[in-house]
Design a protein around this motif. Structure first.
Motif, mmCIF file in Angstrom:
data_model
loop_
_atom_site.group_PDB
_atom_site.id
_atom_site.type_symbol
_atom_site.label_atom_id
_atom_site.label_comp_id
_atom_site.label_asym_id
_atom_site.label_seq_id
_atom_site.Cartn_x
_atom_site.Cartn_y
_atom_site.Cartn_z
ATOM 1 N N GLY A 194 0.695 -1.155 0.128
ATOM 2 C CA GLY A 194 -0.082 0.050 0.197
ATOM 3 C C GLY A 194 0.805 1.269 -0.137
ATOM 4 N N ASP A 195 0.323 2.432 0.377
ATOM 5 C CA ASP A 195 0.783 3.672 0.093
ATOM 6 C C ASP A 195 2.052 4.000 1.194
ATOM 7 O OD1 ASP A 195 -0.829 4.304 -2.080
ATOM 8 O OD2 ASP A 195 -2.211 5.292 -0.748
ATOM 9 N N ASN A 196 1.967 2.975 2.501
ATOM 10 C CA ASN A 196 2.695 3.509 3.537
ATOM 11 C C ASN A 196 3.412 1.995 3.796
ATOM 12 O OD1 ASN A 196 3.996 4.390 5.913
ATOM 13 N ND2 ASN A 196 2.525 5.122 6.741
ATOM 14 N N PRO A 197 4.381 1.602 3.180
ATOM 15 C CA PRO A 197 5.020 0.255 3.632
ATOM 16 C C PRO A 197 5.815 0.373 4.859
ATOM 17 C CG PRO A 197 5.549 1.145 1.354
ATOM 18 C CD PRO A 197 5.138 2.347 2.068
ATOM 19 N N PRO A 198 6.168 -0.647 5.421
ATOM 20 C CA PRO A 198 6.511 -0.981 6.832
ATOM 21 C C PRO A 198 7.991 -0.595 7.149
ATOM 22 C CG PRO A 198 6.273 -3.044 5.897
ATOM 23 C CD PRO A 198 5.822 -2.054 5.044
ATOM 24 N N TYR A 199 8.585 -0.136 6.086
ATOM 25 C CA TYR A 199 10.232 -0.085 5.936
ATOM 26 C C TYR A 199 10.666 1.331 6.629
ATOM 27 C CZ TYR A 199 9.837 -4.189 2.816
ATOM 28 O OH TYR A 199 9.264 -5.218 2.264
#
Length: 215
Positions: A98-103
């Protein structure tokens, strides 16, 4: 000193890091979701990946938390970024998350095909590296600013860095699941000859956590 790490990488009992037949609908391959039960229920995974509350705060969560500590950049194989193969048909695919990856840090994706960087929400920027694993590592270290670089996978990418003796530390979560086929992490690798040894093992109900370091 900056390290090249693998953390929270799950293997089946028979050594496979993902199920066969990865598709858009089945990103972890056939049976792949069963590998990751140890992590999916943790508070850290639920917060960082799902944006949800709750979850366990046990040993599995401790390993999940530590996997994000002091990480300044990531390296991913192309299959970890998405199911697209060959030339990039367009700019529409921007990853599984999605628009806000967890990286939340720069991510360097190994590929044979050029593509412009993608800036996402939350501090993640995907950079596409066509110069191979050493080029990706050089760029990742420069971007990490003295912090560690984490190799997220997949199996082929980790194997390439292991063969070059570049990975300093691996945390593997061995799940009590048999996949039968797929890509085997250790097939053909002499880990002792490469200088690696097991330094820790901790068992939980859903995984055996193994830490391997290069001396």
């Amino acid at each position: 000193m900056s390290k090249l790490r693998v953390n929270a990488f799950t293997l089946s009992l028979d050594g496979f890091g993902a199920g066969p037949g990865q598709t858009l609908q089945n990103p972890l391959g056939v049976g792949g979701e069963d590998l990751h039960k140890w992590m999916i229920g943790t508070r850290t995974f639920r917060k960082m990946v799902l944006g949800a509350d709750g979850g366990t705060t046990d040993v599995d969560d401790r390993f999940t938390v530590s996997s994000f500590d002091n990480v300044g950049a990531w390296i991913l194989g192309r299959n970890m970024f998405g199911p697209v193969r060959g030339e990039w048909p367009d700019e529409n695919w921007k990853g599984w998350w999605g628009d806000n990856p967890p990286y939340h840090v720069p991510v360097f994706v190994l590929t044979h095909y050029k593509r412009d960087p993608i800036e996402m929400e939350g501090g993640t920027t995907f950079h596409f590296v066509t110069g191979g694993i050493h080029d990706a590592l050089d760029q990742a270290k420069a971007a990490a600013g003295g912090k560690d670089v984490r190799v997220g996978g997949g199996v082929s990418t980790i194997r390439q860095y292991l063969q070059e003796k570049l990975i300093d530390e691996l945390h593997l979560a061995v799940s009590p699941v048999l996949l039968g086929r797929g890509e085997n992490l250790f097939a053909g690798l002499d880990m002792l000859k490469l200088g690696y040894q097991c330094t820790e093992q901790v068992a939980t109900a859903l995984a055996t956590h193994v830490t391997i370091k290069r001396g």
